[in-house]
Design an enzyme around this catalytic site. Sequence first.
Site, PDB file in Angstrom:
ATOM      1  N   HIS A   1       0.848  -1.194   0.000  1.00  0.00           N
ATOM      2  CA  HIS A   1       0.000   0.000   0.000  1.00  0.00           C
ATOM      3  C   HIS A   1       0.883   1.242   0.000  1.00  0.00           C
ATOM      4  O   HIS A   1       2.012   1.241   0.502  1.00  0.00           O
ATOM      5  CB  HIS A   1      -0.930   0.009   1.218  1.00  0.00           C
ATOM      6  CG  HIS A   1      -1.955   1.096   1.143  1.00  0.00           C
ATOM      7  ND1 HIS A   1      -1.699   2.374   1.565  1.00  0.00           N
ATOM      8  CD2 HIS A   1      -3.211   1.098   0.636  1.00  0.00           C
ATOM      9  CE1 HIS A   1      -2.776   3.122   1.341  1.00  0.00           C
ATOM     10  NE2 HIS A   1      -3.700   2.374   0.779  1.00  0.00           N
TER      11      HIS A   1
ATOM     12  N   GLU B   1      -3.404   3.355  -7.199  1.00  0.00           N
ATOM     13  CA  GLU B   1      -3.851   4.437  -6.315  1.00  0.00           C
ATOM     14  C   GLU B   1      -2.860   5.599  -6.409  1.00  0.00           C
ATOM     15  O   GLU B   1      -1.801   5.567  -5.773  1.00  0.00           O
ATOM     16  CB  GLU B   1      -3.887   3.965  -4.859  1.00  0.00           C
ATOM     17  CG  GLU B   1      -4.923   2.919  -4.559  1.00  0.00           C
ATOM     18  CD  GLU B   1      -5.216   2.838  -3.057  1.00  0.00           C
ATOM     19  OE1 GLU B   1      -6.353   3.072  -2.680  1.00  0.00           O
ATOM     20  OE2 GLU B   1      -4.290   2.576  -2.277  1.00  0.00           O
TER      21      GLU B   1
HETATM   22  O1  LIG Z   1      -5.615   4.500   0.327  1.00  0.00           O
HETATM   23  C1  LIG Z   1      -6.756   4.251   0.012  1.00  0.00           C
HETATM   24  C2  LIG Z   1      -7.340   2.901   0.127  1.00  0.00           C
HETATM   25  O2  LIG Z   1      -6.388   1.961   0.450  1.00  0.00           O
HETATM   26  C3  LIG Z   1      -7.646   5.302  -0.502  1.00  0.00           C
HETATM   27  O3  LIG Z   1      -7.972   6.128   0.553  1.00  0.00           O
HETATM   28  P1  LIG Z   1      -9.191   7.144   0.376  1.00  0.00           P
HETATM   29  O4  LIG Z   1     -10.403   6.327  -0.017  1.00  0.00           O
HETATM   30  O5  LIG Z   1      -9.333   7.758   1.742  1.00  0.00           O
HETATM   31  O6  LIG Z   1      -8.792   8.118  -0.656  1.00  0.00           O
END
Ligand SMILES: O=C(CO)COP(=O)(O)O
Length: 214
Positions: A85, A133
């Site tokens: 992550h 992400e």
């Molecule tokens: O890091 C995330 C999920 O692992 C995304 O976070 P948010 O949904 O708060 O933007």
Amino acid sequence: MFVLVNLKTYPCDPLEVARAVRDVNDTTDARLAVAPQAAHLERVAETGVETWAQHVDPIDYGSNTGHTLAETVAESGAVGTLINHSEQRLKLADIDGSVRAAERADLETVVCANNPAQIGAAAALGPDAVAVEPPELIGTGTPVSQADPDVVEDAVAAAASVDDDVSVLCGAGISTGDDVVAAGDLGSEGVLLASGVAKADDPEAALEDLVEPL
Ligand SMILES: O=C(CO)COP(=O)(O)O
């Protein structure tokens, strides 16, 4: 669509969110799961919700003080784990080691990555799924599917060019059902989200909104 709710270390009640995820899961064709902190895995799994770990280390049984062992995560009731992550970045060799550790413990794997190039590298390690992400959108409430649709489409293409069996999730700023639909329209098979549920006054209502159009 797979909706994976990461609780990070937010000061929410993990059992309240777990029960909400479990109950909303029963109302929809979407697949919902929650990833609490390691110390909460067992109690969260006991609610009956699909439970994921936020991380496992690239280790085996032995002298690894302070580490998270995949087998212990599985014994605590988790069926899958995030790896790499954005808030728990690993070196490439350690991502590989964590995927292998998770496989050894029969945990499903989602390897996170910042951008499409990294998604290709992550897919080459053979996880079940990858999740793109963009770090700059995490926690902003601005959904990646609207702010940066190309990154999702390019991630889907990057994963497919390496291994068609690896599914692609996207995350960052996802908080509404429209965001989830937009993610699906871009080729994503699911979403990874946190603050939209973990910081909501009413997590169950937030989840109902997320799955409503699915
Ligand atoms: O890091 C995330 C999920 O692992 C995304 O976070 P948010 O949904 O708060 O933007």
